[in-house]
Design an enzyme around this catalytic site. Structure first.
Site, PDB file in Angstrom:
ATOM      1  N   ASN A 186      46.218  27.488  54.572  1.00 26.99           N
ATOM      2  CA  ASN A 186      45.324  28.632  54.681  1.00 26.99           C
ATOM      3  C   ASN A 186      44.133  28.446  53.765  1.00 26.99           C
ATOM      4  O   ASN A 186      44.318  28.370  52.548  1.00 26.99           O
ATOM      5  CB  ASN A 186      46.060  29.916  54.262  1.00 26.99           C
ATOM      6  CG  ASN A 186      45.116  31.087  54.114  1.00 26.99           C
ATOM      7  OD1 ASN A 186      44.540  31.557  55.097  1.00 26.99           O
ATOM      8  ND2 ASN A 186      44.925  31.560  52.889  1.00 26.99           N
ATOM      9  N   GLU A 187      42.967  28.332  54.325  1.00 24.85           N
ATOM     10  CA  GLU A 187      41.741  28.270  53.508  1.00 24.85           C
ATOM     11  C   GLU A 187      41.864  27.280  52.371  1.00 24.85           C
ATOM     12  O   GLU A 187      41.299  27.496  51.297  1.00 24.85           O
ATOM     13  CB  GLU A 187      41.460  29.631  52.851  1.00 24.85           C
ATOM     14  CG  GLU A 187      41.133  30.732  53.759  1.00 24.85           C
ATOM     15  CD  GLU A 187      40.555  31.933  53.015  1.00 24.85           C
ATOM     16  OE1 GLU A 187      40.588  31.967  51.780  1.00 24.85           O
ATOM     17  OE2 GLU A 187      40.064  32.839  53.695  1.00 24.85           O
ATOM     18  N   GLU A 225      49.303  40.739  56.360  1.00 22.92           N
ATOM     19  CA  GLU A 225      49.512  40.140  55.044  1.00 22.92           C
ATOM     20  C   GLU A 225      49.801  41.253  54.049  1.00 22.92           C
ATOM     21  O   GLU A 225      49.182  42.321  54.097  1.00 22.92           O
ATOM     22  CB  GLU A 225      48.256  39.372  54.616  1.00 22.92           C
ATOM     23  CG  GLU A 225      48.397  38.775  53.221  1.00 22.92           C
ATOM     24  CD  GLU A 225      47.253  37.850  52.848  1.00 22.92           C
ATOM     25  OE1 GLU A 225      46.118  38.088  53.294  1.00 22.92           O
ATOM     26  OE2 GLU A 225      47.501  36.882  52.096  1.00 22.92           O
ATOM     27  N   CYS A 261      46.338  34.130  51.696  1.00 27.73           N
ATOM     28  CA  CYS A 261      46.592  33.578  50.364  1.00 27.73           C
ATOM     29  C   CYS A 261      48.038  33.801  49.942  1.00 27.73           C
ATOM     30  O   CYS A 261      48.584  33.015  49.181  1.00 27.73           O
ATOM     31  CB  CYS A 261      45.637  34.188  49.352  1.00 27.73           C
ATOM     32  SG  CYS A 261      43.952  33.621  49.636  1.00 27.73           S
TER      33      CYS A 261
HETATM   34  O1  AHR Z   1      42.447  38.662  54.299  1.00 31.53           O
HETATM   35  C1  AHR Z   1      42.407  38.672  52.914  1.00 31.53           C
HETATM   36  C2  AHR Z   1      42.359  37.287  52.315  1.00 31.53           C
HETATM   37  O2  AHR Z   1      41.189  36.666  52.706  1.00 31.53           O
HETATM   38  C3  AHR Z   1      43.408  36.323  52.759  1.00 31.53           C
HETATM   39  O3  AHR Z   1      44.547  36.401  51.997  1.00 31.53           O
HETATM   40  C4  AHR Z   1      42.782  35.001  52.564  1.00 31.53           C
HETATM   41  O4  AHR Z   1      43.242  34.050  53.468  1.00 31.53           O
HETATM   42  C5  AHR Z   1      41.319  35.289  52.658  1.00 31.53           C
HETATM   43  O5  AHR Z   1      40.648  34.822  51.551  1.00 31.53           O
END
Ligand code: AHR
Length: 856
Positions: free
Chosen positions: A585-586, A259, A461
């Site tokens: 995602n989350e 990421e 994120c």
């Molecule tokens: O890995 C860092 C962040 O942690 C990612 O972007 C998110 O998915 C999680 O909150």
């Protein structure tokens, strides 16, 4: 062994519970309220009383429910109501500005279902909400104050889903006495009072105590080992490994998650050396917090004789609006770029310099391009001619005459007139696998060395973004660089999109990892700094679903399909053979989420049933999003669910059976993000906790199909998230001890799990929890791989009986990571050992050992 704090706490809870059982009242008063502590992030609180006068707070500032709304995440003036079926409803205001309130339900006040947010009025706010139950109907009234005078509004609802139109009503329509003010810990609090059975209070007390207990367990680490294990002697471990009861496990377990946070991509693995090459940095990247962050960032006009502006008239491409305009009165001025913390050059290495330019006034002419060190000494130069009145791309090659850590690029137009320049790039020829627009070789190789079976990208994120207009849209990241769409990075900087979907897929192919792109499930990040903002409007969802389907066609379609053809035109006619797709995602699991997720999921399943769609279950390994995410997965029969788990070392010690309880008939698990946090940052102790966890994941490899540590990369000086796996700067990479654990697992994974029973000479729980073994076999090489973790401060002597497994006595490799818990610079040591040493081996204190043995 000492009776430690934990044991004492367990003892006290036990005492309290038995006392309470013998003397408990039938009923008591419950008070629901919130306080203004922690900027109102402190959730829903409870206090109890037997007489309704003197109140006991349940834990100081203990949050029984939190709010996920917007940036503020506030619970304001909560109103609790129990309906006729005994279900609790909590309603609360979210802020002073919106005509929206929140609603959630619970059967026990401890476990809360998903929140919903309802906009009941558009031209006023929604404060001091009150609710009463009237037959099968609920009447809601609230105060609106935006007009400067307090107005009372009213709506009715049956299910808290649909509401009647808001009507202004007479203040007399407000029921009196729904809220009261009581004194709790010497402070006056306003909330709602309820007479409840004692069991309700009892449940709340136990939940709060359990949370204290859990945080004590999580805080357990090596810092107290000297006292905890003061009398501990070396431990003997008798291990029996057998093929009886062996099971097939995932051969995809170890992967990576890339990421672009911590400058992982721009300024990191993406090898571009020019910062802000497209002049598209904007104040909004950092929400205006940094006035120096704009289209001029990293650039400087040196010497006099020119005026430098940023223009946007007739850009190269509408996605790339800004460019640099130099009006040169004399041929002295130089435009310089400082790179990302300087430009690192290597003597003898070649660099592609390219730019788009357009002569706006005059004839144009020669542009000298130089690489200079800190003292202005030239370490490489070349020239090109810019004479075109239209945008024209040109490329030249510069060779560095020196190795320099912090060089600059200088562009020196040697003529009088006006020139526009954009997409000014300096790219090393040496990239991973020599790819154009490629990756920094050392970082890419470090990732490749893990032998990841898959790579998840582009986030996190970053994938669902900080708001609807910040979602990562894959189509904006393919094609010519000048036409890609840069945007703010959710981690508070800028993403150029230079490392885009083509490059991600290409990298996966280059390292033999399955690509695992993650697309937003139609909703942005719930923890976005810009606040959660609902979902893509339903009338735009068909287009969004199509965008997701197009991604699969782009990756897998033949060259005769629309998107397969585009892939071929980008230089990759062969399909990428995409098998996995992350959806969400989350995310906050709300009705808004579920509606959109279901739409996308069903469309993908109908058109591409062969794709494994991976759902999401929130940011934690428990709680509302986790429960609700799994519920959605069960309802839809999603093949796999992405779980995230960032925890302190103690969590990993005390939750080793976490996945043993998972239902094998339901969705598989992808542990998409996890890391063990040690107080002093990533070190041997956190790495050993991760190694321990991975033994548990291997044992559960029939339900946990994939796992990836997070985050992967972090640039020194730009790290906003800790811990990470590999730290780096412009010239060096600094793998953590955890990196070697990932590498050892990636390079020594198997597809068959062999049960191993361990009996220790010391059966104390704290000892047992710190010794772990996992035995797998790789069916291709037929190698048996034994992984042993020792988190104790003493040697563990193992004697292993391999029963019916025939081992070869040659070429046995033993790899050991060992040191002190706080060590950060440990590297594995590999030796060749005899069979006798496998059967009887010594695990050093604080160590991870991997034995690889050939079998018949
Ligand atoms: O890995 C860092 C962040 O942690 C990612 O972007 C998110 O998915 C999680 O909150």
């Amino acid at each position: 062994m000492k009776l430690n704090l934990l044991a004492l706490l367990i003892f006290c809870i036990g005492q309290f519970s038995s006392y309470a059982k013998a003397n408990e009242p039938d009923s008591a008063y419950l008070f629901a309220y919130t306080t203004n502590e922690y900027k109102r992030h402190n959730g829903l609180h409870f206090a109890w009383s037997t007489n309704g006068k003197s109140w006991q707070a349940l834990g100081p500032e203990y949050k029984y429910m939190r709010c996920a709304y917007g940036r503020e995440k506030s619970i304001i003036q909560p109103m609790l109501l129990r309906d006729k079926q005994g279900l609790w409803h909590c309603l609360w205001s979210l802020n002073n500005t919106e005509g929206t309130f929140a609603h959630a339900t619970s059967t026990d006040l401890v476990n809360w279902k998903r929140e919903s947010y309802s906009k009941v009025i558009s031209n006023d706010n929604c404060l001091k909400i009150e609710v009463t139950n009237n037959g099968d109907k609920y009447n809601l009234t609230w105060v609106g104050s935006l007009s400067g005078k307090e107005k009372i509004y009213r709506v009715t609802t049956h299910e808290f889903k649909e509401y009647s139109e808001a009507k202004e009503v007479h203040p007399g329509m407000r029921s009196d006495g729904l809220r009261s003010t009581v004194e709790i810990r010497g402070v006056k609090q306003t909330g709602t009072k309820h007479k409840v059975e004692w069991s309700v209070i009892d449940g709340l007390i136990k939940a709060q105590q359990m949370s204290v207990y859990k945080s004590l367990l999580q805080g357990e680490g090596s810092a107290e080992d000297a006292t905890r294990f003061a009398l501990l002697k070396p431990v003997e471990a008798r291990i029996d490994v057998t093929t009886t009861g062996s099971k097939t496990i995932s051969d995809m377990l170890i992967g990576v998650f890339f990421e672009d946070i911590n400058y992982s991509a721009d300024g990191g693995m993406y090898a571009e050396l020019i910062q802000n090459r497209d002049f598209e940095y904007t104040l909004s990247d950092k929400e205006g917090k940094d006035k120096n962050w704009n289209s001029r960032t990293a650039w400087k006009l040196k010497r006099e004789g020119a005026s430098w502006t940023i223009d946007s008239l007739a850009p190269i491409h509408p996605n790339n609006k800004h460019y640099s305009k130099l009006e040169l009165e004399n041929p002295r001025a130089v435009l310089a770029n400082e790179g990302f913390d300087g430009i690192a050059l290597k003597e003898g290495d070649k660099y592609y310099f390219s730019l788009f330019s357009r002569v706006l006034k005059g004839k144009g002419g020669r542009i000298l391009v130089r690489l200079v060190d800190k003292d202005g000494k030239v370490c490489g130069e070349a020239a090109l001619n810019s004479t075109s009145a239209d945008w024209k791309k040109q490329e030249i090659v510069l060779t560095s005459t020196q190795t320099v850590g912090e060089a600059q690029l200088e562009i020196h137009p040697q003529f009088v007139g006006t020139i526009a320049m954009d997409m000014i790039s300096l790219f090393p020829q040496k990239t991973f696998k020599g790819r154009r627009n490629g990756l920094r070789p050392d970082l890419a190789q470090a990732i490749a060395d893990i032998k990841p079976r898959f790579m998840r990208f582009p986030g996190g994120c970053l994938a669902h973004g900080g708001g609807l207009d910040n979602m990562y849209r894959w189509k904006n990241t393919i094609g010519p660089l000048e036409a890609r769409k840069p945007q703010p990075n959710i981690a508070d900087y800028h993403q150029s999109a230079g490392l885009g979907y083509l490059e991600y897929f290409q990298f996966c192919e280059d390292i033999g990892a399955e690509p695992l792109p993650v697309v937003a499930a139609g909703v942005p990040c719930q923890n976005s700094p810009r606040g959660q903002q609902g979902g893509i409007p339903m009338n735009q969802m068909d287009d969004y679903v199509q965008e997701v389907l197009d991604l699969i066609e782009w990756a897998n379609g033949s060259v005769n399909t629309k998107w397969g053809k585009i892939r071929a035109e980008l230089g990759h006619p062969k399909p990428f053979n995409l098998k996995y797709l992350g959806l969400g995602n989350e995310d906050q699991i709300s009705d808004v989420f579920e509606e959109r997720f279901t739409m996308i999921y069903k469309a993908v399943k109908a058109k591409y049933p062969e794709i494994t769609v991976i759902g999401t279950s929130g940011p934690n390994s428990e709680g509302t999003d986790y429960q609700e995410g799994w519920q959605v997965a069960n309802k839809l029969g999603i093949p796999m669910v992405d779980e995230h788990n960032y925890q302190a070392v103690g969590w990993f010690l005390h939750n080793q059976h976490y996945y043993d309880r998972y239902d094998r008939s339901k969705s598989k698990v992808y542990l998409g993000e996890y890391a063990a946090r040690a107080a002093q940052g990533p070190n041997l102790e956190s790495a050993l906790a991760e190694a321990l966890h991975l033994t548990n994941l291997e044992r559960n490899g029939d339900v946990v199909s994939m796992a990836s540590y997070a985050p992967l990369l972090a640039k020194e000086g730009h790290t906003t998230w800790n811990p990470d796996l590999i730290y780096f700067n412009n010239t060096e990479i600094k793998p953590t001890v955890g990196y070697y654990v990932q590498k050892l697992y990636g390079q020594n994974s198997g597809d068959q799990y062999l049960p191993a029973s361990v009996s220790l000479s010391n059966n104390h729980d704290a000892v047992k929890k710190r010794v772990a073994i996992s035995v797998v076999r790789d069916s291709k090489s037929k190698d048996l791989i034994i992984k042993l973790v020792n988190l104790l401060p003493v040697v563990v002597k193992t004697t292993t009986d391999f029963q019916n497994i025939t081992l070869f006595g040659t070429n046995i490799m033993k790899t050991v990571l060992q040191g002190q818990p706080k060590d950060k610079k440990i590297m594995p040591v590999v030796t060749e050992v005899s069979l006798a040493e496998v059967q009887s081996t010594e695990l050093p204190p604080y160590s991870f050992t991997v034995l690889r043995v050939k079998t018949k």
